[in-house]
Design an enzyme around this catalytic site. Structure first.
Site, short mmCIF file in Angstrom:
data_model
loop_
_atom_site.label_atom_id
_atom_site.label_comp_id
_atom_site.label_asym_id
_atom_site.label_seq_id
_atom_site.Cartn_x
_atom_site.Cartn_y
_atom_site.Cartn_z
N ASP A 239 56.25 66.58 47.47
CA ASP A 239 55.22 65.56 47.60
C ASP A 239 53.84 66.14 47.30
O ASP A 239 53.23 66.78 48.15
CB ASP A 239 55.26 65.00 49.03
CG ASP A 239 54.36 63.80 49.23
OD1 ASP A 239 53.61 63.46 48.31
OD2 ASP A 239 54.41 63.22 50.32
N HIS A 333 58.48 55.02 42.29
CA HIS A 333 57.21 55.37 42.92
C HIS A 333 56.35 56.25 42.01
O HIS A 333 55.14 56.04 41.88
CB HIS A 333 57.48 56.10 44.24
CG HIS A 333 56.27 56.44 45.02
ND1 HIS A 333 55.51 55.49 45.67
CD2 HIS A 333 55.67 57.63 45.27
CE1 HIS A 333 54.50 56.08 46.29
NE2 HIS A 333 54.58 57.38 46.06
#
Length: 425
Positions: A239, A333
């Site tokens: 991330d 995403h």
């Protein structure tokens, strides 16, 4: 992490973990030589936190020796690498407290922050919680909420960029844990050092302000991996792959208010959007690995795009498989959060994970304390979140539960306190 609500693993993702450096030394030696042995994280230090090349692992005993400078052009805790422990806390001014009391409070907070970040005890009333520890990369960052300006009679100085965020369809916000007159972000690489700072900030508030809400977060401890690498979130995803990086030509333009910007007191400052995003981990973990990767658009093992290569390989958004289907799904995403898919909108994400226990039904209350920085939220967070709100595949696995927007002025010069230009201007 909240994409449909906010980038979680987004293409505009979070800051990589900071590499540790230096050897462990005693607190006495540290306090006497911090300027020489500590790691001063300014423009160069911040950039170092993004190093892509593997480096030799550093002993964990060096963690305490890292020092971040309090005084500077920008406040600390914005471009510095991810810290192992964090606390976010919002305060409301007490009844009857106004501009004078707020100025005295920011003066106390700034004095305390300077001492603690240097590895020293606060001026008075120390609890000894951090005794024996070094600075441990401690940072304290201070901001003002929309309501602060009416409380202090400074409405004419309230930035337009601080107007309340619009409603998003995925929001399930708890007002009691949202917004606030004042906001403090605390980060450190040692849990006791971070708690020590939190307690000092609370004590300094005295009768001038009371806690509105407080949240605790964490990241991987620097030195826990063989070499510096992009962090993972509680979904297990890499991330932070495409977070803007200090040194890029448009980094300051995206993240900081220019010196010629308005209002003048926000020069070199930034705007922080803070969102508590619960991850619905039970639902997420029922997905197969392939399904999880399709939701994100990247390989879970190494963060590489589904179209091939390594973590930093550009994603081929047009690539199709043998059946003519897009390799990176249209609602993935990583596709939706790319700046080139959002008119160039970009944010600097610097989150913490959180875990606040397990509900009666066995559901973990865990997720992301999302903090993102930008020169103007109307050109950063808002357009990106609107795009996510319209169809991010990740949205069904997250829930936005609280929100705040804060104006974070530039750093304090030597002899000054944070927000002085506003409160004494």
């Amino acid at each position: 992490m909240a994409e449909q609500s906010l980038p979680l693993v987004d293409e505009d993702a979070s800051i990589p973990e900071r590499p540790t450096a230096g050897q462990g030394i005693s607190r006495r030696a540290l306090l006497g030589t911090a300027g020489a042995t500590g790691l001063v994280l300014g423009a160069a230090g911040g950039a170092a936190g993004y190093a892509a090349a593997p480096a030799a692992a550093t002993p964990l005993t060096s963690v305490g020796s890292h020092e971040v400078m309090f005084h500077g052009k920008h406040q600390p805790g914005i471009t510095d690498g991810l810290q192992a422990r964090g606390h976010l806390v919002a305060f409301d001014l007490a009844a009857g407290a106004g501009r004078k009391e707020a100025a005295a409070l920011l003066r106390r907070w700034s004095r305390t922050a300077q001492r603690l970040m240097a590895g020293e005890a606060p001026a008075s009333g120390d609890t000894d919680v951090a005794r024996d520890a070094g600075p441990s990369a401690l940072t304290l960052t201070f901001g003002f909420g929309h309501s602060f300006f009416a409380r202090t009679g400074l409405e004419k100085q309230r930035p337009v960029a601080l107007d309340p965020l619009p409603d998003f369809s995925s929001d399930q916000l708890d007002k009691a844990r949202s917004n606030g007159d004042l906001w403090v972000q605390i980060g450190a690489d040692d849990a006791l050092v971070a708690f020590h700072a939190l307690r000092a900030v609370q004590k300094d508030a005295g009768s001038a302000a009371k806690v509105r809400w407080q949240m605790n977060g964490f990241n991987r401890t620097p030195g826990a991996t063989a070499h510096p690498m992009t962090a993972r979130n509680l979904m297990g995803q890499v991330d932070g792959t495409r977070n803007p990086k200090p040194g890029e030509s448009d980094f300051d333009q995206r993240v900081f208010v220019p010196e010629s910007g308005t209002p003048a007191w926000m020069a070199n400052g930034s705007y922080a959007v803070v969102r508590r995003i619960r991850m619905l981990l039970d639902d997420w973990e029922k997905l197969s690995l392939r399904a999880q990767e399709a939701v994100i658009g990247r390989r879970k093992a190494n963060g590489a795009p589904l179209t091939g290569g390594t973590e930093t390989t550009p994603m081929d958004l047009e690539k199709t498989d043998a059946e003519g289907t897009l390799v990176v799904p249209v609602n993935a995403h990583a596709r939706i959060t790319r700046p080139d898919q959002n008119g160039g909108a970009a944010i600097l994400r610097r989150p913490f994970s959180y875990h606040d226990g397990i509900d009666a039904d066995g559901t973990p209350d865990a997720g992301l304390l999302f903090v993102c920085w930008q020169a103007d939220p109307l050109r950063g967070f808002v357009p990106l979140q609107r795009k996510l709100d319209r169809g991010d595949a990740l949205s069904q696995y997250i829930r936005h539960e609280s929100s705040g927007l804060f104006a974070v002025p530039g750093g304090a010069a030597q002899g000054e306190y944070v927000g002085q230009a506003l409160l004494e201007g």
